[in-house]
Design an enzyme around this catalytic site. Structure first.
Site, PDB file in Angstrom:
ATOM      1  N   SER A 126      33.336  38.579  30.751  1.00  0.00           N
ATOM      2  CA  SER A 126      32.516  37.922  31.765  1.00  0.00           C
ATOM      3  C   SER A 126      32.902  38.399  33.159  1.00  0.00           C
ATOM      4  O   SER A 126      34.078  38.724  33.407  1.00  0.00           O
ATOM      5  CB  SER A 126      32.758  36.413  31.655  1.00  0.00           C
ATOM      6  OG  SER A 126      32.284  35.752  32.791  1.00  0.00           O
ATOM      7  N   TYR A 151      38.895  28.646  30.436  1.00  0.00           N
ATOM      8  CA  TYR A 151      37.833  29.485  29.866  1.00  0.00           C
ATOM      9  C   TYR A 151      37.958  30.907  30.407  1.00  0.00           C
ATOM     10  O   TYR A 151      38.005  31.882  29.662  1.00  0.00           O
ATOM     11  CB  TYR A 151      36.443  28.905  30.193  1.00  0.00           C
ATOM     12  CG  TYR A 151      35.344  29.932  30.083  1.00  0.00           C
ATOM     13  CD1 TYR A 151      34.866  30.344  28.845  1.00  0.00           C
ATOM     14  CD2 TYR A 151      34.810  30.543  31.234  1.00  0.00           C
ATOM     15  CE1 TYR A 151      33.887  31.321  28.748  1.00  0.00           C
ATOM     16  CE2 TYR A 151      33.844  31.521  31.145  1.00  0.00           C
ATOM     17  CZ  TYR A 151      33.380  31.903  29.895  1.00  0.00           C
ATOM     18  OH  TYR A 151      32.429  32.879  29.815  1.00  0.00           O
ATOM     19  N   LYS A 155      39.102  34.805  28.637  1.00  0.00           N
ATOM     20  CA  LYS A 155      38.402  36.098  28.732  1.00  0.00           C
ATOM     21  C   LYS A 155      39.369  37.182  29.227  1.00  0.00           C
ATOM     22  O   LYS A 155      39.404  38.286  28.691  1.00  0.00           O
ATOM     23  CB  LYS A 155      37.193  35.989  29.664  1.00  0.00           C
ATOM     24  CG  LYS A 155      36.080  35.100  29.126  1.00  0.00           C
ATOM     25  CD  LYS A 155      35.488  35.685  27.857  1.00  0.00           C
ATOM     26  CE  LYS A 155      34.546  34.753  27.134  1.00  0.00           C
ATOM     27  NZ  LYS A 155      34.181  35.178  25.786  1.00  0.00           N
TER      28      LYS A 155
HETATM   29  C1  UD1 Z   1      29.874  31.161  35.532  1.00  0.00           C
HETATM   30  C2  UD1 Z   1      30.450  32.546  35.434  1.00  0.00           C
HETATM   31  C3  UD1 Z   1      29.916  33.270  34.231  1.00  0.00           C
HETATM   32  C4  UD1 Z   1      30.213  32.466  32.991  1.00  0.00           C
HETATM   33  C5  UD1 Z   1      29.641  31.073  33.157  1.00  0.00           C
HETATM   34  C6  UD1 Z   1      30.105  30.279  31.980  1.00  0.00           C
HETATM   35  C7  UD1 Z   1      31.029  33.475  37.596  1.00  0.00           C
HETATM   36  C8  UD1 Z   1      30.566  34.224  38.779  1.00  0.00           C
HETATM   37  N1  UD1 Z   1      30.120  33.286  36.612  1.00  0.00           N
HETATM   38  O1  UD1 Z   1      28.496  31.301  35.826  1.00  0.00           O
HETATM   39  O2  UD1 Z   1      30.522  34.530  34.106  1.00  0.00           O
HETATM   40  O3  UD1 Z   1      29.648  33.093  31.883  1.00  0.00           O
HETATM   41  O4  UD1 Z   1      30.121  30.464  34.340  1.00  0.00           O
HETATM   42  O5  UD1 Z   1      29.743  28.948  32.074  1.00  0.00           O
HETATM   43  O6  UD1 Z   1      32.158  33.054  37.513  1.00  0.00           O
HETATM   44  N2  UD1 Z   1      23.707  26.036  40.561  1.00  0.00           N
HETATM   45  C9  UD1 Z   1      23.066  25.093  41.335  1.00  0.00           C
HETATM   46  N3  UD1 Z   1      22.609  23.958  40.732  1.00  0.00           N
HETATM   47  C10 UD1 Z   1      22.759  23.725  39.396  1.00  0.00           C
HETATM   48  C11 UD1 Z   1      23.404  24.708  38.607  1.00  0.00           C
HETATM   49  C12 UD1 Z   1      23.885  25.849  39.228  1.00  0.00           C
HETATM   50  O7  UD1 Z   1      22.929  25.253  42.545  1.00  0.00           O
HETATM   51  O8  UD1 Z   1      22.325  22.663  38.906  1.00  0.00           O
HETATM   52  C13 UD1 Z   1      24.195  27.249  41.208  1.00  0.00           C
HETATM   53  C14 UD1 Z   1      25.681  27.442  41.088  1.00  0.00           C
HETATM   54  O9  UD1 Z   1      26.341  26.794  42.138  1.00  0.00           O
HETATM   55  C15 UD1 Z   1      25.791  28.964  41.165  1.00  0.00           C
HETATM   56  C16 UD1 Z   1      24.487  29.455  40.517  1.00  0.00           C
HETATM   57  O10 UD1 Z   1      23.599  28.347  40.547  1.00  0.00           O
HETATM   58  O11 UD1 Z   1      25.781  29.357  42.494  1.00  0.00           O
HETATM   59  C17 UD1 Z   1      24.667  29.915  39.083  1.00  0.00           C
HETATM   60  O12 UD1 Z   1      25.382  28.900  38.389  1.00  0.00           O
HETATM   61  P1  UD1 Z   1      25.541  28.922  36.808  1.00  0.00           P
HETATM   62  O13 UD1 Z   1      24.212  29.182  36.176  1.00  0.00           O
HETATM   63  O14 UD1 Z   1      26.273  27.688  36.429  1.00  0.00           O
HETATM   64  O15 UD1 Z   1      26.419  30.217  36.525  1.00  0.00           O
HETATM   65  P2  UD1 Z   1      27.845  30.644  37.131  1.00  0.00           P
HETATM   66  O16 UD1 Z   1      28.628  29.478  37.581  1.00  0.00           O
HETATM   67  O17 UD1 Z   1      27.591  31.744  38.096  1.00  0.00           O
END
Ligand code: UD1
Length: 341
Positions: A126, A151, A155
């Protein structure tokens, strides 16, 4: 026909990869304990591909069961190892469960590979290993930052286990560092199944579009990014799946430059959370109500991939646009809810 063992093959990325393996002419064996997926997925994979797979319900943390699997399925040519627990928050609460589950499974599989003479291994890693990268786009040689969660640490440790094993044992391996896999197969038969409130952005968007959630919380709007919201490299899950075919072929054809290689699997394009909300409206015509909320603990500001190495060595690149990703995610959501057939 080469035979590929896919652990976690009924899960989100595993099921899409199994379809692509079958499409590419491989024989597919799935090993999964069904702890986070359902046996119906096997039928769905077979329905999409029009071919049969061999399914084994296996506890990969149990060494005897793994040996038995390799004994029953003779002549495995390569293993793609997806089976792992993957909820960051849960891993903070239950670190030992995560270390036990993710590391024991990987070690047991590698031990069985040695015992049964299987050489090739593809690992689900990841972009989380980069933490908050110092330069963007991030290359495979960027510093691996101290993991923020158990987690993430599984990895990193998983990668190290491979690096060390490849040095002295007859194993050749590839770690694929996925960025943010989203979307679903175009058939709408397989996708990411949600249990409770989604943690990830895209399922939260589609559940909001469906009306199950009143609005999306955008976590943080004061980041040093063009619109203040976090930037990620979202990639269609089918593109992630085809990256595995490229990785398996690289190994089977002896093309790895070193016995252990690492590749970024992303599109190379960064999208902010607001970009995603706007792209969803453009792709589906549905506006997502949202609220700007405080930052979420553990989120990095921005990360997107340098994809040159995957292109030059694996000859792989992502094909789908962000609109394709969001349309397919919405199609999957609607099919699951019975809104469309
Ligand atoms: C993270 C990891 C990814 C891993 C995953 C596992 C990083 C960069 N990425 O994904 O490698 O596989 O966790 O769970 O470390 N967001 C909102 N509102 C929401 C949900 C998300 O604003 O309700 C935003 C988050 O703050 C983030 C983006 O959307 O900025 C993506 O979030 P998400 O889909 O949870 O993925 P990551 O946290 O990037």
């Amino acid at each position: 026909m080469k035979k590929i063992l896919v652990t976690g093959g009924t899960g989100y990325i595993g099921s899409h990869t199994s379809v692509e393996l079958l499409n590419a002419g491989y024989t597919v064996v799935i090993a999964d304990n069904l702890s986070n997926s359902s046996i119906d997925v096997v039928d769905r994979i077979e329905e999409i591909a029009g071919k049969k797979i061999s399914f084994h319900k296996v506890e990969l943390c149990n060494r005897t069961e793994v040996d038995l699997l390799f004994e029953q399925e003779k002549d495995i040519d390569a293993v793609i190892h997806f089976a792992a627990k993957l909820q960051v928050n849960q891993s903070v609460q239950e670190p030992l469960m995560y270390y036990e589950n993710n590391l024991f499974a990987q070690i047991n599989i590698l031990q069985s590979m040695l015992k049964f003479g299987v050489k090739h291994f593809v690992f689900s890693s990841s972009c989380t290993v980069y933490g908050n990268p110092d330069t963007l786009p991030v290359t495979e040689t960027a510093q691996v930052k101290k993991a923020e969660s158990p987690y993430g640490n599984t990895k990193q440790m998983g990668e190290e286990i491979l690096e060390h094993s490849c040095k002295t044992k007859p194993i050749e391996a590839i770690s694929l560092r996925y960025f943010n896999p989203v979307g679903a197969h175009e058939s709408g038969l397989i996708g990411e199944v949600q249990h409770g409130v989604p943690h990830h952005l895209v399922p939260y968007i589609t559940e909001t579009a469906f009306g199950k959630r009143p609005f999306l919380n955008i976590f943080g709007s004061d980041y040093k990014t063009p619109d203040g919201t976090c930037v990620r490299d979202y990639i269609h899950v089918v593109d992630v799946a085809t990256a595995h075919i490229a990785a398996v072929e690289q190994l089977l054809h002896g093309l790895n430059k070193k016995k252990y290689e690492i590749f970024n699997i992303g599109t190379g394009i960064g999208y902010s959370v607001l970009n995603m909300v706007n792209a969803f409206a453009k792709a589906t015509g549905i506006n997502i109500p949202y609220q700007l909320s405080p930052r979420r603990a553990g989120d990095v500001e921005a990360v997107y991939a340098d994809t040159k190495k995957a292109l030059s060595e694996l000859k792989w690149k992502a094909r789908y646009t962000v609109e394709d990703m969001l349309c397919s995610a919405w199609n999957w959501e609607q099919k699951q809810r019975g809104i469309i057939n």
